[in-house]
Design a protein around this motif. Sequence first.
Motif, PDB file in Angstrom:
ATOM      1  N   GLY A   1      31.016  20.992  26.794  1.00 26.58           N
ATOM      2  CA  GLY A   1      31.750  21.510  27.948  1.00 26.58           C
ATOM      3  C   GLY A   1      31.657  23.023  28.027  1.00 26.58           C
ATOM      4  N   CYS A   2      32.472  23.597  28.957  1.00 27.87           N
ATOM      5  CA  CYS A   2      32.380  25.034  29.178  1.00 27.87           C
ATOM      6  C   CYS A   2      33.416  25.786  28.372  1.00 27.87           C
TER       7      CYS A   2
ATOM      8  N   ALA B   1      36.679  25.740  28.553  1.00 26.57           N
ATOM      9  CA  ALA B   1      38.007  25.906  29.143  1.00 26.57           C
ATOM     10  C   ALA B   1      38.918  24.772  28.707  1.00 26.57           C
ATOM     11  N   CYS B   2      38.367  23.549  28.685  1.00 22.62           N
ATOM     12  CA  CYS B   2      39.170  22.403  28.256  1.00 22.62           C
ATOM     13  C   CYS B   2      39.627  22.582  26.817  1.00 22.62           C
TER      14      CYS B   2
ATOM     15  N   GLY C   1      39.241  16.285  30.666  1.00 27.49           N
ATOM     16  CA  GLY C   1      38.468  17.061  31.634  1.00 27.49           C
ATOM     17  C   GLY C   1      37.632  16.189  32.549  1.00 27.49           C
ATOM     18  N   THR C   2      37.359  16.722  33.743  1.00 23.79           N
ATOM     19  CA  THR C   2      36.555  15.975  34.708  1.00 23.79           C
ATOM     20  C   THR C   2      35.160  15.701  34.175  1.00 23.79           C
ATOM     21  N   CYS C   3      34.625  16.647  33.423  1.00 21.25           N
ATOM     22  CA  CYS C   3      33.288  16.489  32.852  1.00 21.25           C
ATOM     23  C   CYS C   3      33.159  15.188  32.076  1.00 21.25           C
TER      24      CYS C   3
ATOM     25  N   VAL D   1      30.802  19.435  36.916  1.00 18.93           N
ATOM     26  CA  VAL D   1      29.881  20.409  37.527  1.00 18.93           C
ATOM     27  C   VAL D   1      28.509  20.357  36.887  1.00 18.93           C
ATOM     28  N   PHE D   2      28.419  19.739  35.721  1.00 23.42           N
ATOM     29  CA  PHE D   2      27.119  19.686  35.027  1.00 23.42           C
ATOM     30  C   PHE D   2      26.323  18.456  35.420  1.00 23.42           C
TER      31      PHE D   2
ATOM     32  N   GLY E   1      40.889  16.737  35.592  1.00 22.70           N
ATOM     33  CA  GLY E   1      41.299  18.129  35.779  1.00 22.70           C
ATOM     34  C   GLY E   1      40.196  19.033  35.285  1.00 22.70           C
ATOM     35  N   CYS E   2      40.087  20.215  35.882  1.00 21.64           N
ATOM     36  CA  CYS E   2      38.975  21.069  35.487  1.00 21.64           C
ATOM     37  C   CYS E   2      39.449  22.504  35.333  1.00 21.64           C
ATOM     38  N   PRO E   3      40.067  22.900  34.237  1.00 12.21           N
ATOM     39  CA  PRO E   3      40.510  22.049  33.117  1.00 12.21           C
ATOM     40  C   PRO E   3      41.893  21.490  33.387  1.00 12.21           C
TER      41      PRO E   3
HETATM   42  S1  SF4 Z   1      36.106  19.740  32.960  1.00 15.64           S
HETATM   43 FE1  SF4 Z   1      35.864  21.787  33.819  1.00 15.64          FE
HETATM   44  S2  SF4 Z   1      36.930  23.102  32.369  1.00 15.64           S
HETATM   45 FE2  SF4 Z   1      36.567  21.158  31.328  1.00 15.64          FE
HETATM   46  S3  SF4 Z   1      34.646  21.455  30.238  1.00 15.64           S
HETATM   47 FE3  SF4 Z   1      34.160  20.542  32.223  1.00 15.64          FE
HETATM   48  S4  SF4 Z   1      33.687  22.281  33.543  1.00 15.64           S
HETATM   49 FE4  SF4 Z   1      34.783  23.103  31.741  1.00 15.64          FE
END
Ligand code: SF4
Lengths: 331, 144
Positions: free
Chosen positions: B25-26, B28-29, B91-93, B99-100, B122-124
């Motif tokens: 992930g990015c 944030a989560c 997280g939505t991921c 988004v990925f 949720g993101c995050p």
């Molecule tokens: S859900 Fe959003 S905040 Fe969490 S890892 Fe994915 S992109 Fe990042």
Amino acid sequence: METIELLILLLKFIVFPGAIFCIAYGFFLEWFDRKLYAKFQNRIGPLLTGPKGLLQPFADFVKLLAKEDITPVGADKLGFTLTPLLTVAVSLFTLLFIPIHSLTGVLSLPGDVLLVLFISTVFGLLIMFAGYFSGNRFSMVGTERTGLQFVGYEIPFALSVISVAAAARSLEITNIVNYQVNILGLPLIVFTPIAFAIYLISALAKLEKIPFDIPEAETEIVGGWQVEYSGKKLAFFRLATDLKMVFVSGLAAALFLGGPYGPSIPGLEPIFYTIWFIIKTLIVMFILSNLRSLFARYRIDQVVHGFWKYMVPLAVLQILIVEGLIFMGVI
Amino acid sequence: MAVLSKLVKWARIKSPWIIHYNSGGCNACDIEVVAALTPRFDVERFGILLKGSPRHADVLVVTGPVTRQTKNRLIRIYNQMADPKFVLAVGTCTITGGVFRGAYGVLGGVDEAIPVDVFVPGCPPKPEAIIQGVVKLLEKLQKT
Ligand code: SF4
């Protein structure tokens, strides 16, 4: 007549002040420690398990008992199974020497200070075996660190206990307690404050609590020596840690704080002594939790250096002070 | 026996230990998961502890989509955990890839690799949402 005496002895070993009381008190101490630690960090700590989270350690224990028990392929099966059991057995055995409900422990023999010191050394050895037998590289690193830390804290720990024994001129826990209660009339901490401080610091290292949790160091080596242990075995290790907490605080109470002695109503001594024991051990645990939340983890070389450079000379100084006081006839 | 199994179930609900793994992930989560452990939210109230070793943990908290590189590691961590084990995907991921989604290195949601018990969208997601997810997981446990 003999069977009744035997039964009473058996009850003493198993129920009070033996195994069951000690285990329950160990769980209570763990809860006390976790709650205080959380308070110092501005958290709340265990809250919803039983009243005020009191049953949290018990819940953890039961959950771990009911979990799957994995033995890794690379582990030495016999040693891997045996060490958790041995650790619990050894910690329970040392607790029999701690005076809880009277001025003597369940077991008491001449020279038991040395025996207790020796067995508490076995704790460290068993931890090393536990890491070694699980055959994992993280636990191997944990084992090495345990060994190195062991070299550091063991001597100051023994020296601090010896300075108390020197003051009481006895190597028997019962006699040391009796000396404080009947002859001196004061707890020995008045004359051996340095030894008490050294005892507490090396006890933290013995329990592997935070400034000295180098062998476990979750952020560096995952879980140290206990990384491969799951289920029942981990439950036993946690139980052993709780029992060690009872042992360390109980021994501190017996040697430095006048044992379980305190004002009591004649005839009801066992009850009052138990209450005094609990109060004194809680004071010791309070100091330990304070230290645990105040400091960050040291590096392994800092620990060994610190113990040998500062603690050992201070402990020797304390013994000299005690000898001087005896020479001058103060104690 | 009934009493014993009730006791075990109670203990399981009262002490879920978690292990946290980011499968791509990015970050944030992860920050939100860590925030749930800090004084403001303090999940130790429920008996939740963060553990370092998968052998000690009951709940695997995964954040982020599963990438081709982390898939095997995620499966290995899951296999190393002792039964009974649960997975909480944060997280939505973790649901779709977020988004990925569609990127060359990304496989998609966590259920591409391991079975998931509870998803937290949720993101995050906020720490409250993560705690809500844990509560949902415990409710699920209560019913079994
Ligand atoms: S859900 Fe959003 S905040 Fe969490 S890892 Fe994915 S992109 Fe990042």
